[in-house]
Design a protein around this motif. Structure first.
Motif, PDB file in Angstrom:
ATOM      1  N   ASN A  95     -69.426 -58.462 -25.180  1.00  0.00           N
ATOM      2  CA  ASN A  95     -69.337 -57.363 -26.149  1.00  0.00           C
ATOM      3  C   ASN A  95     -69.682 -57.814 -27.563  1.00  0.00           C
ATOM      4  O   ASN A  95     -69.792 -56.991 -28.466  1.00  0.00           O
ATOM      5  CB  ASN A  95     -67.918 -56.768 -26.151  1.00  0.00           C
ATOM      6  N   ASP A  96     -69.847 -59.140 -27.731  1.00  0.00           N
ATOM      7  CA  ASP A  96     -70.155 -59.663 -29.069  1.00  0.00           C
ATOM      8  C   ASP A  96     -71.610 -59.467 -29.468  1.00  0.00           C
ATOM      9  O   ASP A  96     -71.964 -59.711 -30.619  1.00  0.00           O
ATOM     10  CB  ASP A  96     -69.818 -61.169 -29.110  1.00  0.00           C
ATOM     11  N   VAL A  97     -72.454 -59.072 -28.512  1.00  0.00           N
ATOM     12  CA  VAL A  97     -73.890 -58.930 -28.812  1.00  0.00           C
ATOM     13  C   VAL A  97     -74.424 -57.623 -28.251  1.00  0.00           C
ATOM     14  O   VAL A  97     -73.882 -57.073 -27.291  1.00  0.00           O
ATOM     15  CB  VAL A  97     -74.721 -60.099 -28.220  1.00  0.00           C
ATOM     16  N   SER A  98     -75.511 -57.135 -28.835  1.00  0.00           N
ATOM     17  CA  SER A  98     -76.229 -55.985 -28.274  1.00  0.00           C
ATOM     18  C   SER A  98     -77.094 -56.475 -27.119  1.00  0.00           C
ATOM     19  O   SER A  98     -77.280 -57.680 -26.920  1.00  0.00           O
ATOM     20  CB  SER A  98     -77.118 -55.349 -29.341  1.00  0.00           C
ATOM     21  N   MET A  99     -77.643 -55.537 -26.375  1.00  0.00           N
ATOM     22  CA  MET A  99     -78.530 -55.926 -25.279  1.00  0.00           C
ATOM     23  C   MET A  99     -79.707 -56.764 -25.777  1.00  0.00           C
ATOM     24  O   MET A  99     -80.086 -57.771 -25.181  1.00  0.00           O
ATOM     25  CB  MET A  99     -79.046 -54.668 -24.569  1.00  0.00           C
ATOM     26  N   SER A 100     -80.273 -56.362 -26.899  1.00  0.00           N
ATOM     27  CA  SER A 100     -81.436 -57.097 -27.430  1.00  0.00           C
ATOM     28  C   SER A 100     -81.048 -58.506 -27.868  1.00  0.00           C
ATOM     29  O   SER A 100     -81.800 -59.459 -27.654  1.00  0.00           O
ATOM     30  CB  SER A 100     -82.034 -56.333 -28.615  1.00  0.00           C
TER      31      SER A 100
ATOM     32  N   GLY B  52     -79.867 -51.706 -14.588  1.00  0.00           N
ATOM     33  CA  GLY B  52     -79.390 -50.712 -15.538  1.00  0.00           C
ATOM     34  C   GLY B  52     -78.540 -49.616 -14.941  1.00  0.00           C
ATOM     35  O   GLY B  52     -78.022 -49.744 -13.837  1.00  0.00           O
ATOM     36  N   GLY B  53     -78.400 -48.548 -15.689  1.00  0.00           N
ATOM     37  CA  GLY B  53     -77.547 -47.450 -15.265  1.00  0.00           C
ATOM     38  C   GLY B  53     -76.190 -47.527 -15.940  1.00  0.00           C
ATOM     39  O   GLY B  53     -75.461 -46.551 -16.019  1.00  0.00           O
ATOM     40  N   TRP B  54     -75.844 -48.702 -16.411  1.00  0.00           N
ATOM     41  CA  TRP B  54     -74.545 -48.917 -17.071  1.00  0.00           C
ATOM     42  C   TRP B  54     -74.680 -49.103 -18.570  1.00  0.00           C
ATOM     43  O   TRP B  54     -73.681 -49.224 -19.258  1.00  0.00           O
ATOM     44  CB  TRP B  54     -73.824 -50.122 -16.479  1.00  0.00           C
ATOM     45  N   SER B  55     -75.900 -49.163 -19.067  1.00  0.00           N
ATOM     46  CA  SER B  55     -76.109 -49.487 -20.478  1.00  0.00           C
ATOM     47  C   SER B  55     -76.500 -48.247 -21.271  1.00  0.00           C
ATOM     48  O   SER B  55     -77.065 -47.304 -20.726  1.00  0.00           O
ATOM     49  CB  SER B  55     -77.220 -50.529 -20.617  1.00  0.00           C
ATOM     50  N   SER B  56     -76.216 -48.284 -22.572  1.00  0.00           N
ATOM     51  CA  SER B  56     -76.579 -47.150 -23.417  1.00  0.00           C
ATOM     52  C   SER B  56     -78.085 -47.089 -23.650  1.00  0.00           C
ATOM     53  O   SER B  56     -78.626 -46.032 -23.921  1.00  0.00           O
ATOM     54  CB  SER B  56     -75.839 -47.233 -24.746  1.00  0.00           C
ATOM     55  N   GLU B  57     -78.772 -48.238 -23.570  1.00  0.00           N
ATOM     56  CA  GLU B  57     -80.240 -48.244 -23.672  1.00  0.00           C
ATOM     57  C   GLU B  57     -80.796 -48.174 -22.262  1.00  0.00           C
ATOM     58  O   GLU B  57     -80.878 -49.181 -21.566  1.00  0.00           O
ATOM     59  CB  GLU B  57     -80.751 -49.533 -24.340  1.00  0.00           C
ATOM     60  N   PRO B  58     -81.196 -47.002 -21.801  1.00  0.00           N
ATOM     61  CA  PRO B  58     -81.588 -46.914 -20.397  1.00  0.00           C
ATOM     62  C   PRO B  58     -82.977 -47.489 -20.108  1.00  0.00           C
ATOM     63  O   PRO B  58     -83.268 -47.822 -18.979  1.00  0.00           O
ATOM     64  CB  PRO B  58     -81.553 -45.408 -20.122  1.00  0.00           C
ATOM     65  N   LEU B  59     -83.828 -47.579 -21.125  1.00  0.00           N
ATOM     66  CA  LEU B  59     -85.199 -48.079 -20.932  1.00  0.00           C
ATOM     67  C   LEU B  59     -85.381 -49.289 -21.854  1.00  0.00           C
ATOM     68  O   LEU B  59     -85.927 -49.187 -22.948  1.00  0.00           O
ATOM     69  CB  LEU B  59     -86.212 -46.969 -21.284  1.00  0.00           C
ATOM     70  N   PRO B  60     -84.932 -50.465 -21.389  1.00  0.00           N
ATOM     71  CA  PRO B  60     -84.755 -51.577 -22.324  1.00  0.00           C
ATOM     72  C   PRO B  60     -85.996 -52.403 -22.633  1.00  0.00           C
ATOM     73  O   PRO B  60     -85.963 -53.206 -23.561  1.00  0.00           O
ATOM     74  CB  PRO B  60     -83.724 -52.448 -21.602  1.00  0.00           C
TER      75      PRO B  60
ATOM     76  N   VAL C 210     -87.383 -51.901 -26.188  1.00  0.00           N
ATOM     77  CA  VAL C 210     -86.306 -52.160 -27.154  1.00  0.00           C
ATOM     78  C   VAL C 210     -86.114 -53.675 -27.320  1.00  0.00           C
ATOM     79  O   VAL C 210     -86.005 -54.191 -28.437  1.00  0.00           O
ATOM     80  CB  VAL C 210     -85.004 -51.470 -26.684  1.00  0.00           C
ATOM     81  N   ILE C 211     -86.109 -54.382 -26.195  1.00  0.00           N
ATOM     82  CA  ILE C 211     -85.963 -55.844 -26.219  1.00  0.00           C
ATOM     83  C   ILE C 211     -87.211 -56.496 -26.812  1.00  0.00           C
ATOM     84  O   ILE C 211     -87.128 -57.424 -27.610  1.00  0.00           O
ATOM     85  CB  ILE C 211     -85.667 -56.364 -24.802  1.00  0.00           C
ATOM     86  N   GLY C 212     -88.364 -55.985 -26.425  1.00  0.00           N
ATOM     87  CA  GLY C 212     -89.622 -56.531 -26.950  1.00  0.00           C
ATOM     88  C   GLY C 212     -89.707 -56.401 -28.455  1.00  0.00           C
ATOM     89  O   GLY C 212     -90.151 -57.317 -29.159  1.00  0.00           O
ATOM     90  N   GLU C 213     -89.246 -55.250 -28.967  1.00  0.00           N
ATOM     91  CA  GLU C 213     -89.293 -55.020 -30.411  1.00  0.00           C
ATOM     92  C   GLU C 213     -88.384 -56.003 -31.146  1.00  0.00           C
ATOM     93  O   GLU C 213     -88.799 -56.644 -32.109  1.00  0.00           O
ATOM     94  CB  GLU C 213     -88.845 -53.576 -30.682  1.00  0.00           C
ATOM     95  N   TYR C 214     -87.144 -56.129 -30.653  1.00  0.00           N
ATOM     96  CA  TYR C 214     -86.182 -57.019 -31.312  1.00  0.00           C
ATOM     97  C   TYR C 214     -86.670 -58.467 -31.276  1.00  0.00           C
ATOM     98  O   TYR C 214     -86.502 -59.218 -32.244  1.00  0.00           O
ATOM     99  CB  TYR C 214     -84.812 -56.913 -30.629  1.00  0.00           C
TER     100      TYR C 214
END
Lengths: 309, 309
Positions: free
Chosen positions: A18-23, A53-61, A64-68
């Motif tokens: 919980n200390d980090v975002s998915m990215s 997935g299915g459990w995360s708030s970012e459903p299409l990651p 989002v990950i590539g950008e970060y």
């Protein structure tokens, strides 16, 4: 087909993150893999993000990950193959490099399961088999699926609950030595045997936990791999197969038939004698979502005879 | 890199398809593609299922569809690349055949959006951008994203709402001639102009509907393609790129920069002069989720100068 090697790998710390975002979690693994390969983001020509997935708030990651991680505008896709999602990402990255389409590709695996409450995660994984036949009609969850395998195996071969617990003891032994593992304490057979039942005969320590974590692998063509490292890990063979998701249509419960088919494909490609694969293999990393899965994998891969794992 | 051709294609009827399960819907497309290629399921060596999902009761559809269509135990994976999921599946199948890993692969696209109520679907697509920055904080839904593009384009180039409506009129003209299209009636600019606003300046007819549908494409190596058909469709080039999912980090709102990058890659591979691609191309199928998307695509692909689409 061009030769392909692994030139960099990275792992995040696994556990409740919980200390980090998915990215941020993905970046821990991506950065480690880039550093190991001596590469920068601009060198990666395509990245594949494995996420059930299915459990995360970012459903299409993927993006989002590539950008970060500053991998945009490179090509990307998210892939999912249930428990085999990470392997599927590596396989597709491998095809892409083998085809000559790119020289360097990255496969990133990420799950952030703790973004949902446990009952939601349990429901979602239950739906991951065949929703219509087994989850909706019978409420079969994933520990239940593997409990069916365990009882079939025990009935057929006389294996005991203690035998299953020995797998958990071994895995916790290694976890205790891995600073990135979720659990880092050794356990005993007694501790496993006295843990509460999740789905008989599987107890708490027979089951994998809900977790957050990420991993990354960088694959390169022969030419690039030789430039980048003196110790490339060559991929000698890959196999991939599927089974029925509908448990009631499977021919056996003491084996995963898809694993047998996939192993044969990989052995053929790697020129390994399928009758004695152990002779060729020093290390194997098998799926151990439940202790029974690991025993079945040993036999499906031909490391042990049926009922002898 | 081996040459790869398309040897079979199939489409389901699109629309509200409550009459079939997800597997049955996929099979409509799979069967048509197999028939066109003169192949049976056993000939397909790997199948890729493109599905963004999130709205369906079967959250992990690849194996469920494979089982119903008798494609099991072939290797499979689900892929997702938001609106480009179908193209991503074709690209990965292409890599797999080009690499020599398999001779025949199938890409299957399927969505069954009507399994969820409209507000859930709207929320899910809204989350498909960058959930954290734009959906959670600002409630930006997908019509809202493209409305930002439309207002930017109109402001920069003086385009009008009527100009956007002309795209819808053209697309409904073709839909009226396609027995598998969701909408099969021509519309007029007046009808589009008088439809209700969804997100200004986008009106009902500027927006794609929620839909159920499936498509399938079979790709084959040069040798297999020549055995199977006298009219293979050769794939001359493929490009793939990503943009920021965070709208606020994009350099422009009157273009999708990722499309420009991807087009250049495809043109280079196909040996098309990027300064005059129209000369080489007879037919183009561009993304038209909203009318403004189609106009931007024309310019991003170099078919028209900026502001002249």
């Amino acid at each position: 087909m061009r030769n392909v090697a692994i030139v960099g790998t990275g792992h995040s710390k696994f556990g409740v993150r919980n200390d980090v975002s998915m990215s941020e979690l993905a970046w821990e693994a991506i950065k480690e893999a880039l550093d190991e390969a001596g590469l920068e983001q601009k060198d990666i020509e395509y990245f594949i993000v494995s996420n059930t997935g299915g459990w995360s708030s970012e459903p299409l990651p993927a993006v989002v990950i590539g950008e970060y991680s500053k991998l945009v505008p490179k090509g990307t896709v998210r892939v999912e193959a249930a428990c085999a999602s990470g392997s599927a990402a590596v396989k597709l990255a491998y095809d892409m490099v083998a085809s000559g389409h790119v020289d360097i590709a990255m496969a990133i695996g990420i799950e952030k399961m703790n973004e949902s409450p446990t009952p939601i995660v349990v429901e979602f994984i239950g739906r991951a088999g065949n929703y219509f036949w087994e989850f909706e009609n019978f409420g079969l969850t994933f520990p239940g699926y593997y409990a069916l395998h365990a009882t079939a195996y025990m009935s057929k071969y006389g294996a005991t609950e203690e035998d299953l617990c020995k797998v958990a003891v071994k895995n916790h032994y290694y976890g205790a030595r891995n600073p990135k593992a979720q659990f880092q304490r050794e356990i005993t057979v007694e501790k496993c045997m006295s843990s509460r039942y999740i789905a008989w005969p599987l107890k708490l320590y027979d089951c994998c936990p809900i977790t957050d974590g990420a991993a990354a692998v960088i694959l390169a063509s022969e030419e690039k791999a030789k430039e980048l490292t003196d110790s490339p890990i060559w991929i000698a063979g890959i196999g991939s197969a599927s089974g029925t998701s509908n448990m009631s249509k499977r021919g056996t419960f003491s084996s995963l038939e898809a694993a047998v088919v996939a192993a044969k494909m990989a052995y053929k490609e790697a020129k390994i004698n399928p009758d004695n694969p152990v002779k060729y293999i020093d290390v194997a990393n098998v799926h151990d979502c439940f202790t029974i899965a690991e025993l079945m994998a040993y036999e499906d891969l031909g490391f042990a005879k049926r009922g002898e794992a």
